[in-house]
Write a protein that holds these residues in place. Structure first.
Motif, PDB file in Angstrom:
ATOM      1  N   GLY A 159       0.578  -1.298  -0.123  1.00 36.73           N
ATOM      2  CA  GLY A 159       0.340  -0.119   0.130  1.00 36.73           C
ATOM      3  C   GLY A 159       1.288   0.979  -0.060  1.00 36.73           C
ATOM      4  O   GLY A 159       1.724   1.216   0.364  1.00 36.73           O
ATOM      5  N   THR A 160       0.181   2.515  -0.209  1.00 31.61           N
ATOM      6  CA  THR A 160       0.946   3.520  -0.789  1.00 31.61           C
ATOM      7  C   THR A 160      -0.087   4.747  -0.592  1.00 31.61           C
ATOM      8  O   THR A 160      -1.462   4.357  -0.609  1.00 31.61           O
ATOM      9  CB  THR A 160       2.173   3.732  -1.227  1.00 31.61           C
ATOM     10  OG1 THR A 160       3.221   4.729  -1.487  1.00 31.61           O
ATOM     11  CG2 THR A 160       1.227   4.300  -3.627  1.00 31.61           C
ATOM     12  N   GLY A 161       0.323   6.111  -0.147  1.00 34.06           N
ATOM     13  CA  GLY A 161      -0.371   6.998  -0.680  1.00 34.06           C
ATOM     14  C   GLY A 161       0.335   8.354  -1.874  1.00 34.06           C
ATOM     15  O   GLY A 161       1.861   8.210  -1.725  1.00 34.06           O
ATOM     16  N   VAL A 200      -2.475  -3.777   6.775  1.00 32.47           N
ATOM     17  CA  VAL A 200      -0.884  -4.325   7.086  1.00 32.47           C
ATOM     18  C   VAL A 200      -1.249  -4.737   8.400  1.00 32.47           C
ATOM     19  O   VAL A 200      -1.166  -6.397   8.295  1.00 32.47           O
ATOM     20  CB  VAL A 200       0.307  -3.405   7.630  1.00 32.47           C
ATOM     21  CG1 VAL A 200       1.559  -3.857   7.612  1.00 32.47           C
ATOM     22  CG2 VAL A 200       0.201  -2.563   6.004  1.00 32.47           C
ATOM     23  N   ALA A 201      -1.543  -4.736   9.868  1.00 31.57           N
ATOM     24  CA  ALA A 201      -1.521  -5.507  10.595  1.00 31.57           C
ATOM     25  C   ALA A 201      -3.339  -6.507  10.720  1.00 31.57           C
ATOM     26  O   ALA A 201      -2.432  -7.376  10.649  1.00 31.57           O
ATOM     27  CB  ALA A 201      -2.805  -4.700  11.632  1.00 31.57           C
ATOM     28  N   GLY A 207       2.904  -4.784   3.192  1.00 27.95           N
ATOM     29  CA  GLY A 207       3.760  -3.848   3.432  1.00 27.95           C
ATOM     30  C   GLY A 207       2.911  -2.075   2.796  1.00 27.95           C
ATOM     31  O   GLY A 207       2.237  -2.412   2.471  1.00 27.95           O
ATOM     32  N   PHE A 208       3.599  -1.030   3.671  1.00 26.56           N
ATOM     33  CA  PHE A 208       3.115   0.241   3.442  1.00 26.56           C
ATOM     34  C   PHE A 208       3.678   0.961   3.551  1.00 26.56           C
ATOM     35  O   PHE A 208       4.454   1.082   4.194  1.00 26.56           O
ATOM     36  CB  PHE A 208       1.223   0.573   3.901  1.00 26.56           C
ATOM     37  CG  PHE A 208       1.509   1.826   4.124  1.00 26.56           C
ATOM     38  CD1 PHE A 208       0.708   2.170   2.644  1.00 26.56           C
ATOM     39  CD2 PHE A 208       1.888   2.573   4.801  1.00 26.56           C
ATOM     40  CE1 PHE A 208      -0.057   3.441   2.985  1.00 26.56           C
ATOM     41  CE2 PHE A 208       1.153   3.640   4.176  1.00 26.56           C
ATOM     42  CZ  PHE A 208       0.111   4.215   3.595  1.00 26.56           C
ATOM     43  N   PHE A 209       3.497   2.009   2.627  1.00 26.42           N
ATOM     44  CA  PHE A 209       5.024   3.291   2.662  1.00 26.42           C
ATOM     45  C   PHE A 209       4.341   4.263   1.811  1.00 26.42           C
ATOM     46  O   PHE A 209       3.219   4.535   1.851  1.00 26.42           O
ATOM     47  CB  PHE A 209       6.798   3.164   1.697  1.00 26.42           C
ATOM     48  CG  PHE A 209       6.241   3.525   0.134  1.00 26.42           C
ATOM     49  CD1 PHE A 209       6.923   4.807  -0.300  1.00 26.42           C
ATOM     50  CD2 PHE A 209       5.249   2.224  -0.573  1.00 26.42           C
ATOM     51  CE1 PHE A 209       6.181   5.110  -1.446  1.00 26.42           C
ATOM     52  CE2 PHE A 209       5.361   2.344  -2.483  1.00 26.42           C
ATOM     53  CZ  PHE A 209       5.690   3.898  -2.054  1.00 26.42           C
ATOM     54  N   GLY A 250       5.009  -3.315   7.401  1.00 23.27           N
ATOM     55  CA  GLY A 250       5.230  -4.128   7.468  1.00 23.27           C
ATOM     56  C   GLY A 250       5.513  -4.853   7.950  1.00 23.27           C
ATOM     57  O   GLY A 250       5.798  -5.195   9.005  1.00 23.27           O
ATOM     58  N   ASN A 251       5.069  -7.102   7.581  1.00 27.69           N
ATOM     59  CA  ASN A 251       5.615  -7.956   8.848  1.00 27.69           C
ATOM     60  C   ASN A 251       6.700  -7.433   8.316  1.00 27.69           C
ATOM     61  O   ASN A 251       7.786  -7.087   7.210  1.00 27.69           O
ATOM     62  CB  ASN A 251       5.267  -9.180   8.035  1.00 27.69           C
ATOM     63  CG  ASN A 251       5.433  -9.592   5.957  1.00 27.69           C
ATOM     64  OD1 ASN A 251       6.742  -9.621   5.934  1.00 27.69           O
ATOM     65  ND2 ASN A 251       4.490 -10.410   5.355  1.00 27.69           N
TER      66      ASN A 251
END
Length: 320
Positions: A159-161, A200-201, A207-209, A250-251
């Motif tokens: 995921g991202t923004g 993410v949880a 993952g996410f940034f 992320g994990n």
């Protein structure tokens, strides 16, 4: 909810649901909505303000000695010197909300001496309640959350923004986006960071940034992730992300691979922000700085090598 919740978490849930009711009522007739601009592409509605006020009123009625850090009203309400601070985003995903795109949430976190202890993220359009207490796990409604088990970035959904404010460096972001997009199975951008972190949880994302986030965007979601067994930090893998305007999560395996890609970008982010501050103060950038900014580079620094994390974010003990 079958498990016994911390009293402060119960109050936060009550506040989040009250805000969610205001948001759901307003969503039924968006044409009546009064919208103001905080800046280009940065909106605030009367719903944001009404939801924020009901949250603050609910929290301060229960805990009048606590501090408040809220997106719309800042620190203007609550005690100024309390060790307890509620960090509030009354409507994360306002742009989605304005357009009737049903991805937005209420985010409430309680920090004690700067450490998040309680967290609630409420998705009113789905009636989904994410919540966590430090050391007691993270949950979606009654279901215990765990981060995903994927180990390879090439298999991961990230995921991202996107950056959206004037002054954000789009060229630099596109470089990061391109590098990660080519390294993973897919990238998603729904538009509400608080929910992204909960995803993410929950293991929906691996993952996410994102860059440019404020504490109220990430405070609650950060506890969800650590309580679900994940990691969250800044781009160099350190745990001081809340006020750094850069976050990766992320994990454990995917987090480490994302940090390796993102670490070189952290210095140019700092340079961008320093240049923006100088510009707003009336200082003119040198031609070299202007060229570097247009290319998304740091004119004052040598190209950064991928940094090894100095110290990882603390993993919080999990209990079943």
């Amino acid at each position: 909810m079958s498990q016994t919740l911390h009293p402060m978490l119960n109050i936060a849930i009550k506040a989040a649901r009250a805000a969610g009711s205001i948001i759901n009522r307003a969503s039924l007739d968006l044409e009546l909505l009064k919208i103001n601009h905080k800046g280009p592409n940065d909106f605030v509605t009367e719903v944001d303000q009404a939801a924020e006020q009901v949250i603050i009123d609910t929290l301060l009625q229960a805990y009048p000695g606590h501090g408040i850090l809220a997106e719309e009203s800042g620190r203007s309400q609550g005690a100024k010197d309390s060790e307890f601070v509620w960090i509030i985003d009354p409507l994360d995903g306002t742009t989605n909300f304005i357009h009737g795109f049903p991805v937005y949430a209420v985010s409430i976190a309680l920090a004690h001496r700067g450490v998040v202890q309680q967290a609630v993220v409420y998705d009113p359009s789905r009636n989904d309640l994410f919540y966590a207490s430090k050391g007691r796990g993270a949950f979606l409604n009654d279901k215990r959350l765990r981060v995903s088990r994927r180990t390879r970035l090439s298999d991961a959904l990230i995921g991202t923004g996107f950056p959206f404010r004037r002054g954000d460096n789009f060229k630099r972001y596109i470089k990061m986006f391109e590098e990660i997009m080519q390294s993973c199975a897919g990238v998603r951008r729904p538009g509400a960071a608080a929910l992204d972190l909960c995803y993410v949880a929950a293991g929906y994302y691996d993952g996410f940034f994102e860059t440019g986030l404020n504490p109220w965007d990430i405070a609650a979601g950060s506890l969800m992730i650590t309580e679900a067994g994940g990691l969250i930090g800044n781009f160099t893998g350190e745990s001081d992300y809340l006020y750094q305007r850069e976050v990766v999560a992320g994990n454990a395996k995917v987090y480490a691979q994302l940090v390796q890609i993102l670490a070189p970008y952290t210095r140019v982010i700092k340079a961008d922000e320093a240049a923006a501050e100088a510009a707003s103060a009336g200082a003119e950038a040198t031609p070299e700085q202007a060229l570097a900014a247009s290319l998304g580079l740091d004119a004052a620094a040598e190209p950064a090598a991928p940094a090894a994390p100095k110290r990882g974010p603390v993993r919080i003990r999990k209990q079943d």
